[in-house]
Write a protein that holds these residues in place. Structure first.
Motif, PDB file in Angstrom:
ATOM      1  N   THR A  48      30.024  65.326  45.593  1.00  0.00           N
ATOM      2  CA  THR A  48      29.735  66.440  44.679  1.00  0.00           C
ATOM      3  C   THR A  48      30.084  66.077  43.244  1.00  0.00           C
ATOM      4  O   THR A  48      29.822  66.839  42.317  1.00  0.00           O
ATOM      5  N   LYS A  49      30.720  64.914  43.062  1.00  0.00           N
ATOM      6  CA  LYS A  49      31.055  64.392  41.742  1.00  0.00           C
ATOM      7  C   LYS A  49      31.340  62.915  41.901  1.00  0.00           C
ATOM      8  O   LYS A  49      31.426  62.437  43.036  1.00  0.00           O
ATOM      9  N   ASN A  50      31.501  62.188  40.792  1.00  0.00           N
ATOM     10  CA  ASN A  50      31.909  60.788  40.874  1.00  0.00           C
ATOM     11  C   ASN A  50      33.205  60.701  41.684  1.00  0.00           C
ATOM     12  O   ASN A  50      34.213  61.295  41.304  1.00  0.00           O
ATOM     13  N   GLN A  51      33.171  59.967  42.821  1.00  0.00           N
ATOM     14  CA  GLN A  51      34.317  60.024  43.731  1.00  0.00           C
ATOM     15  C   GLN A  51      35.489  59.153  43.287  1.00  0.00           C
ATOM     16  O   GLN A  51      36.531  59.165  43.907  1.00  0.00           O
ATOM     17  N   ARG A  52      35.310  58.412  42.185  1.00  0.00           N
ATOM     18  CA  ARG A  52      36.378  57.504  41.754  1.00  0.00           C
ATOM     19  C   ARG A  52      37.323  58.119  40.729  1.00  0.00           C
ATOM     20  O   ARG A  52      38.314  57.520  40.361  1.00  0.00           O
ATOM     21  N   VAL A  53      36.999  59.302  40.235  1.00  0.00           N
ATOM     22  CA  VAL A  53      37.826  59.902  39.179  1.00  0.00           C
ATOM     23  C   VAL A  53      38.383  61.251  39.619  1.00  0.00           C
ATOM     24  O   VAL A  53      37.815  61.926  40.466  1.00  0.00           O
ATOM     25  N   TRP A  54      39.539  61.610  39.038  1.00  0.00           N
ATOM     26  CA  TRP A  54      40.207  62.844  39.428  1.00  0.00           C
ATOM     27  C   TRP A  54      39.508  64.083  38.898  1.00  0.00           C
ATOM     28  O   TRP A  54      39.537  65.132  39.511  1.00  0.00           O
ATOM     29  N   SER A  55      38.924  63.965  37.696  1.00  0.00           N
ATOM     30  CA  SER A  55      38.296  65.175  37.166  1.00  0.00           C
ATOM     31  C   SER A  55      36.897  64.872  36.665  1.00  0.00           C
ATOM     32  O   SER A  55      36.593  63.752  36.267  1.00  0.00           O
ATOM     33  N   ALA A  56      36.062  65.878  36.712  1.00  0.00           N
ATOM     34  CA  ALA A  56      34.696  65.739  36.227  1.00  0.00           C
ATOM     35  C   ALA A  56      34.302  67.066  35.625  1.00  0.00           C
ATOM     36  O   ALA A  56      34.860  68.106  35.963  1.00  0.00           O
ATOM     37  N   SER A  57      33.338  67.012  34.702  1.00  0.00           N
ATOM     38  CA  SER A  57      32.912  68.273  34.101  1.00  0.00           C
ATOM     39  C   SER A  57      32.211  69.122  35.164  1.00  0.00           C
ATOM     40  O   SER A  57      31.642  68.600  36.116  1.00  0.00           O
TER      41      SER A  57
END
Ligand SMILES: [Zn+2]
Ligand SMILES: [Zn+2]
Length: 279
Positions: free
Chosen positions: A33-42
């Motif tokens: 549902t978002k870039n799985q490598r980072v903790w936060s996404a817009s």
């Protein structure tokens, strides 16, 4: 109906994913549902959300044919209070994204307990599932079985059962069985796929298999390792997958390919769909 397709990319925009699946002839698919490598996404934009919803309708996908996969940074069993809280925050965000896309189930790994007792790890993992479900109406969680390296939970039906038993929201928790992880953890899906899936069904009853990940394996039975291979090119072998797609309990749930060679996805989808349709 068989819902089969790969875990497709959400690069550029999540609303492009359904078309990527459709082009491969897939009747279902998975996404992050978002870039799985980072903790936060817009947050997902209103435009992406409505475009995603419209596209899945246009191509005939239903919410039950799509299985989002939660990111790998989330460790629901973490003994570190800060990491557990951070994991909860990310899981809640991904759960909210799932529901906003009009989907109703998210796939998650139960986590690694790292230190201390396994029982405490199971409690922490179940507590996180409960917290996310309590705060996300309309969501179900599919706990994925694992190959079981190190302190990773979920490598046996007993452990999956212990996770479910430790949770309060039992009606909204089910499982995803990954064939490569089953094989890695010692369940011989190569020579007896029906026996393995029958054992799961007799322990959990019907309706607890929320999805499957259909992956061949590069590594041997019971190796506790997780190395996916294309269908028919690994140590599980094609026949096991042809048997699995003929089973009544895999109808109407997402069957996701997480196989390693994208150029083969179209052929893998068509092989499995045609094998399932002549049963
Ligand atoms: Zn997974
Ligand atoms: Zn998987």
């Amino acid at each position: 109906m068989l819902y089969i397709g790969p875990h497709v990319s959400i690069a550029k925009d999540i609303s492009l994913a359904p078309e990527r699946a459709h082009e491969l002839g897939a009747t279902g698919f998975a996404i992050f549902t978002k870039n799985q490598r980072v903790w936060s996404a817009s947050p997902l934009s209103e435009e992406s959300i409505s475009s995603f919803r419209n596209t899945i309708m246009r191509y005939g996908y239903t919410p039950r044919s799509i299985l989002p996969h939660a990111g790998y940074l989330i460790n629901p069993a973490s003994p570190d209070k800060d990491l557990w809280e951070k994991s909860l925050g990310l899981f809640l965000d991904e759960a909210a994204r799932t529901v906003s896309l009009s989907l109703d189930t998210i796939n998650i790994h139960p986590g690694a307990y790292k230190e201390g007792s396994k029982e405490e790890g199971i409690k922490r993992s179940a507590a996180m599932m409960d917290e996310v479900l309590a705060r996300t109406p309309g969501l179900r969680i599919a706990i994925e079985n694992t190959a079981g390296a190190g302190t990773i939970l979920g490598s046996s039906f007993e452990e999956l059962d212990a996770l479910l038993s430790a949770a309060k929201e039992k009606d909204r928790i089910g499982f995803t069985l990954d064939t490569a992880h089953l094989f890695g953890s010692g369940y011989d899906v190569a020579s007896d796929p029906d026996g393995v899936l029958d054992a799961f069904a007799s322990r959990f009853g019907s309706g607890k298999l929320y999805g499957m990940h259909l992956n061949d394996s590069k590594v041997p039975l019971g190796s506790r390792k997780d190395r996916h291979e294309s269908i028919g090119k690994g140590l599980i072998g094609k026949d096991a997958f042809l048997a699995i797609v003929k089973r009544p309990d895999v109808q109407d749930i997402p069957l996701v390919l997480e196989t390693i060679d994208e150029s083969l996805w179209k052929d893998e989808v068509s092989l499995l769909l045609s094998a399932g349709s002549d049963s």
